[in-house]
Write a protein that holds these residues in place. Sequence first.
Motif, PDB file in Angstrom:
ATOM      1  N   SER A   7       0.824  -1.210   0.000  1.00 14.76           N
ATOM      2  CA  SER A   7       0.000   0.000   0.000  1.00 14.76           C
ATOM      3  C   SER A   7       0.854   1.254   0.000  1.00 14.76           C
ATOM      4  CB  SER A   7      -0.935   0.007   1.220  1.00 14.76           C
ATOM      5  OG  SER A   7      -1.844  -1.061   1.139  1.00 14.76           O
ATOM      6  N   GLU A   8       1.941   1.241   0.783  1.00 15.93           N
ATOM      7  CA  GLU A   8       2.846   2.388   0.792  1.00 15.93           C
ATOM      8  C   GLU A   8       3.493   2.578  -0.569  1.00 15.93           C
ATOM      9  OE1 GLU A   8       4.194   2.354   5.514  1.00 15.93           O
ATOM     10  OE2 GLU A   8       5.682   1.955   3.957  1.00 15.93           O
ATOM     11  N   LEU A   9       3.925   1.488  -1.181  1.00 15.90           N
ATOM     12  CA  LEU A   9       4.623   1.587  -2.458  1.00 15.90           C
ATOM     13  C   LEU A   9       3.704   2.040  -3.590  1.00 15.90           C
ATOM     14  CD1 LEU A   9       6.903  -1.518  -1.996  1.00 15.90           C
ATOM     15  CD2 LEU A   9       7.640   0.859  -2.109  1.00 15.90           C
ATOM     16  N   CYS A  10       2.421   1.740  -3.477  1.00 15.55           N
ATOM     17  CA  CYS A  10       1.457   2.282  -4.444  1.00 15.55           C
ATOM     18  C   CYS A  10       1.418   3.814  -4.356  1.00 15.55           C
ATOM     19  CB  CYS A  10       0.065   1.720  -4.191  1.00 15.55           C
ATOM     20  SG  CYS A  10      -0.150  -0.009  -4.663  1.00 15.55           S
ATOM     21  N   LEU A  11       1.429   4.339  -3.141  1.00 20.53           N
ATOM     22  CA  LEU A  11       1.440   5.785  -2.952  1.00 20.53           C
ATOM     23  C   LEU A  11       2.734   6.418  -3.445  1.00 20.53           C
ATOM     24  CD1 LEU A  11       0.008   6.677   0.586  1.00 20.53           C
ATOM     25  CD2 LEU A  11      -0.881   7.375  -1.629  1.00 20.53           C
ATOM     26  N   VAL A  12       3.840   5.726  -3.230  1.00 23.06           N
ATOM     27  CA  VAL A  12       5.161   6.269  -3.564  1.00 23.06           C
ATOM     28  C   VAL A  12       5.354   6.365  -5.073  1.00 23.06           C
ATOM     29  CG1 VAL A  12       7.633   5.704  -3.449  1.00 23.06           C
ATOM     30  CG2 VAL A  12       6.209   5.581  -1.397  1.00 23.06           C
ATOM     31  N   GLY A  13       4.865   5.383  -5.813  1.00 26.10           N
ATOM     32  CA  GLY A  13       4.893   5.452  -7.274  1.00 26.10           C
ATOM     33  C   GLY A  13       6.275   5.315  -7.887  1.00 26.10           C
ATOM     34  N   LYS A  14       7.105   4.428  -7.347  1.00 28.11           N
ATOM     35  CA  LYS A  14       8.446   4.182  -7.898  1.00 28.11           C
ATOM     36  C   LYS A  14       8.510   2.752  -8.457  1.00 28.11           C
ATOM     37  CE  LYS A  14      10.224   8.108  -6.166  1.00 28.11           C
ATOM     38  NZ  LYS A  14      11.272   8.266  -5.160  1.00 28.11           N
ATOM     39  N   PRO A  15       9.467   2.470  -9.365  1.00 28.33           N
ATOM     40  CA  PRO A  15       9.602   1.098  -9.882  1.00 28.33           C
ATOM     41  C   PRO A  15       9.990   0.129  -8.764  1.00 28.33           C
ATOM     42  CG  PRO A  15      10.873   2.661 -11.200  1.00 28.33           C
ATOM     43  CD  PRO A  15      10.416   3.405  -9.992  1.00 28.33           C
ATOM     44  N   VAL A  16       9.249  -0.973  -8.666  1.00 21.67           N
ATOM     45  CA  VAL A  16       9.437  -1.922  -7.566  1.00 21.67           C
ATOM     46  C   VAL A  16       9.654  -3.337  -8.100  1.00 21.67           C
ATOM     47  CG1 VAL A  16       8.404  -2.933  -5.493  1.00 21.67           C
ATOM     48  CG2 VAL A  16       7.907  -0.562  -6.079  1.00 21.67           C
ATOM     49  N   ASN A  18      18.133  -0.030 -16.780  1.00 22.79           N
ATOM     50  CA  ASN A  18      18.582   0.517 -18.069  1.00 22.79           C
ATOM     51  C   ASN A  18      17.431   0.846 -19.015  1.00 22.79           C
ATOM     52  OD1 ASN A  18      21.526   0.370 -17.707  1.00 22.79           O
ATOM     53  ND2 ASN A  18      21.191  -1.833 -17.591  1.00 22.79           N
ATOM     54  N   ASP A  19      16.212   0.775 -18.533  1.00 22.13           N
ATOM     55  CA  ASP A  19      15.044   1.012 -19.390  1.00 22.13           C
ATOM     56  C   ASP A  19      14.143   2.069 -18.743  1.00 22.13           C
ATOM     57  OD1 ASP A  19      12.738   0.942 -20.909  1.00 22.13           O
ATOM     58  OD2 ASP A  19      12.663  -1.249 -21.055  1.00 22.13           O
ATOM     59  N   GLU A  20      14.337   3.327 -19.120  1.00 16.89           N
ATOM     60  CA  GLU A  20      13.569   4.415 -18.505  1.00 16.89           C
ATOM     61  C   GLU A  20      12.087   4.325 -18.839  1.00 16.89           C
ATOM     62  OE1 GLU A  20      14.839   8.428 -18.641  1.00 16.89           O
ATOM     63  OE2 GLU A  20      16.942   7.941 -18.230  1.00 16.89           O
ATOM     64  N   ILE A  21      11.757   3.831 -20.018  1.00 18.22           N
ATOM     65  CA  ILE A  21      10.346   3.672 -20.388  1.00 18.22           C
ATOM     66  C   ILE A  21       9.666   2.681 -19.441  1.00 18.22           C
ATOM     67  CG2 ILE A  21       8.753   2.851 -22.176  1.00 18.22           C
ATOM     68  CD1 ILE A  21      10.770   3.900 -24.251  1.00 18.22           C
ATOM     69  N   LYS A  22      10.346   1.568 -19.177  1.00 19.07           N
ATOM     70  CA  LYS A  22       9.825   0.559 -18.245  1.00 19.07           C
ATOM     71  C   LYS A  22       9.679   1.153 -16.839  1.00 19.07           C
ATOM     72  CE  LYS A  22       9.300  -3.880 -16.800  1.00 19.07           C
ATOM     73  NZ  LYS A  22       8.165  -4.747 -17.160  1.00 19.07           N
ATOM     74  N   GLN A  23      10.669   1.923 -16.399  1.00 23.65           N
ATOM     75  CA  GLN A  23      10.611   2.553 -15.077  1.00 23.65           C
ATOM     76  C   GLN A  23       9.393   3.474 -14.965  1.00 23.65           C
ATOM     77  OE1 GLN A  23      14.395   4.589 -14.506  1.00 23.65           O
ATOM     78  NE2 GLN A  23      15.478   2.817 -15.301  1.00 23.65           N
ATOM     79  N   ASN A  24       9.197   4.301 -15.968  1.00 26.02           N
ATOM     80  CA  ASN A  24       8.077   5.250 -15.937  1.00 26.02           C
ATOM     81  C   ASN A  24       6.733   4.534 -15.974  1.00 26.02           C
ATOM     82  OD1 ASN A  24       9.814   7.440 -15.854  1.00 26.02           O
ATOM     83  ND2 ASN A  24       9.875   7.667 -18.094  1.00 26.02           N
ATOM     84  N   GLU A  25       6.680   3.447 -16.758  1.00 24.15           N
ATOM     85  CA  GLU A  25       5.419   2.689 -16.850  1.00 24.15           C
ATOM     86  C   GLU A  25       5.072   2.039 -15.510  1.00 24.15           C
ATOM     87  OE1 GLU A  25       4.724  -1.525 -18.611  1.00 24.15           O
ATOM     88  OE2 GLU A  25       4.385  -0.146 -20.281  1.00 24.15           O
ATOM     89  N   LEU A  26       6.059   1.409 -14.886  1.00 29.19           N
ATOM     90  CA  LEU A  26       5.809   0.770 -13.592  1.00 29.19           C
ATOM     91  C   LEU A  26       5.389   1.808 -12.554  1.00 29.19           C
ATOM     92  CD1 LEU A  26       8.777  -1.779 -13.312  1.00 29.19           C
ATOM     93  CD2 LEU A  26       6.376  -2.316 -13.721  1.00 29.19           C
ATOM     94  N   ILE A  35       1.592   1.654 -10.834  1.00 26.63           N
ATOM     95  CA  ILE A  35       1.410   1.343  -9.414  1.00 26.63           C
ATOM     96  C   ILE A  35       0.756   2.531  -8.701  1.00 26.63           C
ATOM     97  CG2 ILE A  35       3.674   2.113  -8.541  1.00 26.63           C
ATOM     98  CD1 ILE A  35       3.702  -0.443  -6.793  1.00 26.63           C
ATOM     99  N   LEU A  36       1.060   3.735  -9.163  1.00 29.45           N
ATOM    100  CA  LEU A  36       0.464   4.935  -8.560  1.00 29.45           C
ATOM    101  C   LEU A  36      -1.050   4.960  -8.745  1.00 29.45           C
ATOM    102  CD1 LEU A  36       1.435   7.443  -7.012  1.00 29.45           C
ATOM    103  CD2 LEU A  36       1.597   8.635  -9.202  1.00 29.45           C
ATOM    104  N   LYS A  37      -1.519   4.407  -9.866  1.00 31.87           N
ATOM    105  CA  LYS A  37      -2.968   4.360 -10.136  1.00 31.87           C
ATOM    106  C   LYS A  37      -3.713   3.488  -9.115  1.00 31.87           C
ATOM    107  CE  LYS A  37      -2.639   4.990 -15.159  1.00 31.87           C
ATOM    108  NZ  LYS A  37      -2.791   4.321 -16.479  1.00 31.87           N
ATOM    109  N   LEU A  38      -2.975   2.573  -8.454  1.00 31.86           N
ATOM    110  CA  LEU A  38      -3.600   1.652  -7.507  1.00 31.86           C
ATOM    111  C   LEU A  38      -3.624   2.212  -6.080  1.00 31.86           C
ATOM    112  CD1 LEU A  38      -1.864  -1.596  -8.804  1.00 31.86           C
ATOM    113  CD2 LEU A  38      -4.107  -0.704  -9.443  1.00 31.86           C
TER     114      LEU A  38
END
Length: 363
Positions: A273-282, A329-337, A341-344
Motif C-alpha cells: 500500500s505504501e509503495l502504491c502511494l510512492v509510485g516508484k519502480p518496484v 537501463n530502461d527508462e520507459i519501463k521505469q516510468n510505466e511501472l 502502481i500509482l494508479k492503484l
Amino acid sequence: MKNYKFILSGGGTGGHIYPAIAIANELKVHYPDCEILFVGAKDKMEMQKVPQAGYPIKGLWISGLQRKLTLQNLMFPVKVIDSLLKSFRIIRSFQPDVVIGTGGFASGPLLKVAAMMNIPIVVQEQNSYPGITNKILSKKASVICVAYENLERFFPKDKIKITGNPVREDLISIESKKWDALTYFTLDATQKTLLVLGGSLGSRRINQLIAKEIDFITSQNIQVIWQCGKLYFEEYIHFARPNVKVVSFIDRMDLVYAAADFIISRAGASSVSELCLVGKPVIFIPSPNVAEDHQTKNAKAIEDKKGAVLLKENELDEKFEAVFSNLVNDEIKQNELGSQILKLAKPNATIDIVKEISKLLKK
C-alpha cells in the motif's frame, strides 16, 4: 458530543501495528476527546511501538500455532482461554463503543469477545488473501474494510467496503523531499539510488541476495540503502561503504522513499500500500513463509496491473541480474511501472475507514 471509546487490536509485525496506529490518529482528528486503548500480544513489537505513538496498550498471552509439534503449540489452548478471559475483563472495564481489529494474534480473542458482548466490530483486512482469524471474525463483523477487490469469496459481500490500507500520512507527497532525503542519508545526487526493504523484522533471503549481488548492483553506478533488519544488522554491517548504507531500521520512511529511484521489497500488505502511494519502480520478492502465501498473492495483484515486477525466491539466483539490469537501463519501463502502481494507490484509506466506524456510532 459523546466521549467515544475505541479499542484497537493488531500486532505481531509492523504490517498490523502501523495501520492500527494510523486509524487511531484519524479517530483523534474526528473525535478529539475520544479515549483509545490498544490490545496486543504480550511479547510482540506492538508493546513498544504503540506507547511510542502515544497510546496505552494492554497485552494478551497469545501466540500463533507453529507448523510442527512444539511445547508452544501444546500451550495454545491454554493461551486462548486466558486471552478470552482477559479480553472480557478489558472490554467490561473500558466499555468501548467500537472495537477495531487490524490482524495479528491478539485481535482474534478480543474481537470474538466484543462480538459476544454485542459491541460493533470492524475488521480491517490488509491482504488480498485473508488469514483464518479474519475469516472467522468476518461472520460477526459489522463492517469489513479491505484493500483488494474480489474478497467476496471469503467475506459476506454486504459487509465489505473497499477502502485501501491505512498508510503514514507523510508519504502522500514525497516529491518535494528529494533534496532533504539525499542530505539526510548522505547520498550522491549524481547516482541513482536502490532502496532494499525486508519488512520490519528484516528478510534473511533478501539479505543473502544483496550480499551476493552488491558488487554487481554498485557497478551500475547505483548506490544502495539496505534495511537489513535488527536481527541481521551485525551480520551485514561490514558491507557498508560510502555508496552502501546498511541500516537495521528506518525511522524516516518518507525521506527514504523520496531518495529511492528503485525499490526491492517484500510484499506485505502495508508495504504494498505504501509503495502504491510512492509510485516508484518496484521489484517484489514475496516471502513464501507466510500464511496462505498471501505475499505472493499481494504482489501478483500488482503485477497483473503492470505496476511492479514479481520475482519469487526460487528464481533469484537464475533471474535477478537480468531482471535488475533490464529495469535500471530502461527508462520507459521505469516510468510505466511507476505510473501504473500509482494508479492503484488509495490515499484516503484511513479517512474512509474512520467514516465506516463513524456510521456505526450513529446506529
